[in-house]
Every structure is written in structure tokens, then in C-alpha cells.
Motif scaffolding. Structure first.
Motif, PDB file in Angstrom:
ATOM      1  N   LEU A  26      39.939  41.311  38.936  1.00  5.86           N
ATOM      2  CA  LEU A  26      39.461  42.281  39.939  1.00  5.86           C
ATOM      3  C   LEU A  26      37.940  42.327  39.978  1.00  5.86           C
ATOM      4  CD1 LEU A  26      42.019  45.187  39.444  1.00  5.86           C
ATOM      5  CD2 LEU A  26      41.955  43.476  41.275  1.00  5.86           C
ATOM      6  N   ASP A  27      37.324  42.244  38.812  1.00  8.07           N
ATOM      7  CA  ASP A  27      35.857  42.228  38.769  1.00  8.07           C
ATOM      8  C   ASP A  27      35.309  40.922  39.330  1.00  8.07           C
ATOM      9  OD1 ASP A  27      35.813  44.770  37.696  1.00  8.07           O
ATOM     10  OD2 ASP A  27      35.527  44.085  35.634  1.00  8.07           O
ATOM     11  N   ALA A  28      36.012  39.826  39.061  1.00 17.40           N
ATOM     12  CA  ALA A  28      35.592  38.535  39.622  1.00 17.40           C
ATOM     13  C   ALA A  28      35.641  38.596  41.151  1.00 17.40           C
ATOM     14  CB  ALA A  28      36.466  37.405  39.090  1.00 17.40           C
ATOM     15  N   TYR A  29      36.686  39.208  41.686  1.00 11.21           N
ATOM     16  CA  TYR A  29      36.776  39.386  43.139  1.00 11.21           C
ATOM     17  C   TYR A  29      35.634  40.267  43.644  1.00 11.21           C
ATOM     18  CZ  TYR A  29      38.035  41.629  47.496  1.00 11.21           C
ATOM     19  OH  TYR A  29      37.979  42.150  48.759  1.00 11.21           O
ATOM     20  N   TYR A  30      35.374  41.358  42.964  1.00 15.32           N
ATOM     21  CA  TYR A  30      34.323  42.283  43.382  1.00 15.32           C
ATOM     22  C   TYR A  30      32.965  41.583  43.462  1.00 15.32           C
ATOM     23  CZ  TYR A  30      31.252  46.348  43.462  1.00 15.32           C
ATOM     24  OH  TYR A  30      30.282  47.262  43.803  1.00 15.32           O
ATOM     25  N   ILE A  31      32.669  40.750  42.487  1.00 23.14           N
ATOM     26  CA  ILE A  31      31.363  40.075  42.449  1.00 23.14           C
ATOM     27  C   ILE A  31      31.307  38.864  43.381  1.00 23.14           C
ATOM     28  CG2 ILE A  31      29.732  38.806  40.965  1.00 23.14           C
ATOM     29  CD1 ILE A  31      29.780  41.819  40.446  1.00 23.14           C
ATOM     30  N   SER A  32      32.373  38.069  43.412  1.00 20.58           N
ATOM     31  CA  SER A  32      32.323  36.788  44.132  1.00 20.58           C
ATOM     32  C   SER A  32      33.025  36.764  45.488  1.00 20.58           C
ATOM     33  CB  SER A  32      32.940  35.687  43.265  1.00 20.58           C
ATOM     34  OG  SER A  32      34.347  35.870  43.163  1.00 20.58           O
ATOM     35  N   GLY A  33      33.957  37.698  45.699  1.00 19.44           N
ATOM     36  CA  GLY A  33      34.759  37.677  46.921  1.00 19.44           C
ATOM     37  C   GLY A  33      35.971  36.769  46.830  1.00 19.44           C
ATOM     38  N   PHE A  34      36.155  36.113  45.693  1.00 16.54           N
ATOM     39  CA  PHE A  34      37.287  35.205  45.506  1.00 16.54           C
ATOM     40  C   PHE A  34      38.523  35.999  45.119  1.00 16.54           C
ATOM     41  CE2 PHE A  34      39.626  32.335  42.495  1.00 16.54           C
ATOM     42  CZ  PHE A  34      40.155  31.494  43.470  1.00 16.54           C
TER      43      PHE A  34
END
Length: 143
Positions: A26-34
């Protein structure tokens, strides 16, 4: 508007870190949009690196075109891919999400990197960013 990557970078000096490893999806999505279910990020000055596997090859280029992609080789354990990437980076103080990485994974990363002093448990810096809502997040909440 400053990107989430830039805002995370700005938190590193106060935390006495040169880079930050994001392993929570979820944090990876928040930062990268992936939006893929398999993602880890290395955030450092001049480095926006996203690690994922072959299943997301097309998706990652569409959703996160500004990120450099490291593809986890088929059959290789994540700690080996991350460990090699971290060791090759030459970064001396890498924070990691201590609430997301087990002691066993930490030990494997230390073995791959070759120096326990490189990996620093850190408070989740991403959650600090997520506490303050951006205008589009506020608008989505109001809907």
C-alpha cells in the motif's frame, strides 16, 4: 506540487538516512502509483527504483513510468533481489519499514548486503506523509 517521492526524500536527512526501502504494497502504491501486489521501492536521491516480478512488466511501465524497474528473476527469492540491489547501490544508511520486514528477512538482507550497519530500522516515514491529505485525497473523501 511536490511529488510524494520528493516529499519522502525530504524526510531522510532528519532520520539520518541516505535511502529508504518501502516494502508495504500500500505504501509502495502511495509513493509510486503502482498497483501491483508485488512491489518494493528504493527511494534515494537520484534513485527511484521499483522491484517487481515479470507479471507486472507492462503494468509498471504504464502506472509508474518515472521509476526505474528491477525485475525480480523468476524463482529468485525477494531478499536476494533486494540484497543485490542494495549492495550494488553503495548506499551506507538504508532505512527500512521495521513493521513490515520480519527478523528473518532482515537477517537475509544483512547477509546479502554484507553489513548489518547499512540497514537501519526506521519509523514508517511513508505513514508520516499519508497523515496529511493532498487536495485530491480530500476531494475523494468528500465524495
Amino acid at each position: 506540487m511536490e511529488s510524494r517521492y520528493d516529499r519522502l526524500l525530504a524526510l531522510l536527512p532528519a532520520a539520518e538516512l541516505d535511502a529508504f526501502l518501502v516494502t508495504d504494497p500500500l505504501d509502495a502504491y502511495y509513493i509510486s502509483g503502482f498497483r501491483g501486489s508485488n512491489a518494493s521501492l528504493l527511494v534515494a536521491p537520484g534513485a527511484q527504483t521499483l522491484v517487481t516480478d515479470f507479471r507486472y512488466r507492462n503494468q509498471v511501465t504504464e502506472e509508474s513510468p518515472e521509476w526505474s524497474v528491477v525485475e525480480q528473476p523468476t524463482g529468485e527469492k525477494l531478499h536476494l533481489t533486494l540484497g543485490r540491489m542494495l549492495a550494488d547501490s553503495g548506499i551506507k544508511r538504508i532505512g527500512f519499514q521495521s513493521s513490515q520486514i520480519s527478523h528473518a528477512l532482515w537477517a537475509k538482507l544483512v547477509e546479502a548486503v554484507g553489513d548489518a550497519e547499512v540497514l537501519k530500522p526506521a519509523a514508517n516515514l511513508v505513514s508520516k506523509l499519508r497523515q496529511i491529505k493532498e487536495p485530491d485525497e480530500v476531494a475523494a473523501i468528500r465524495r
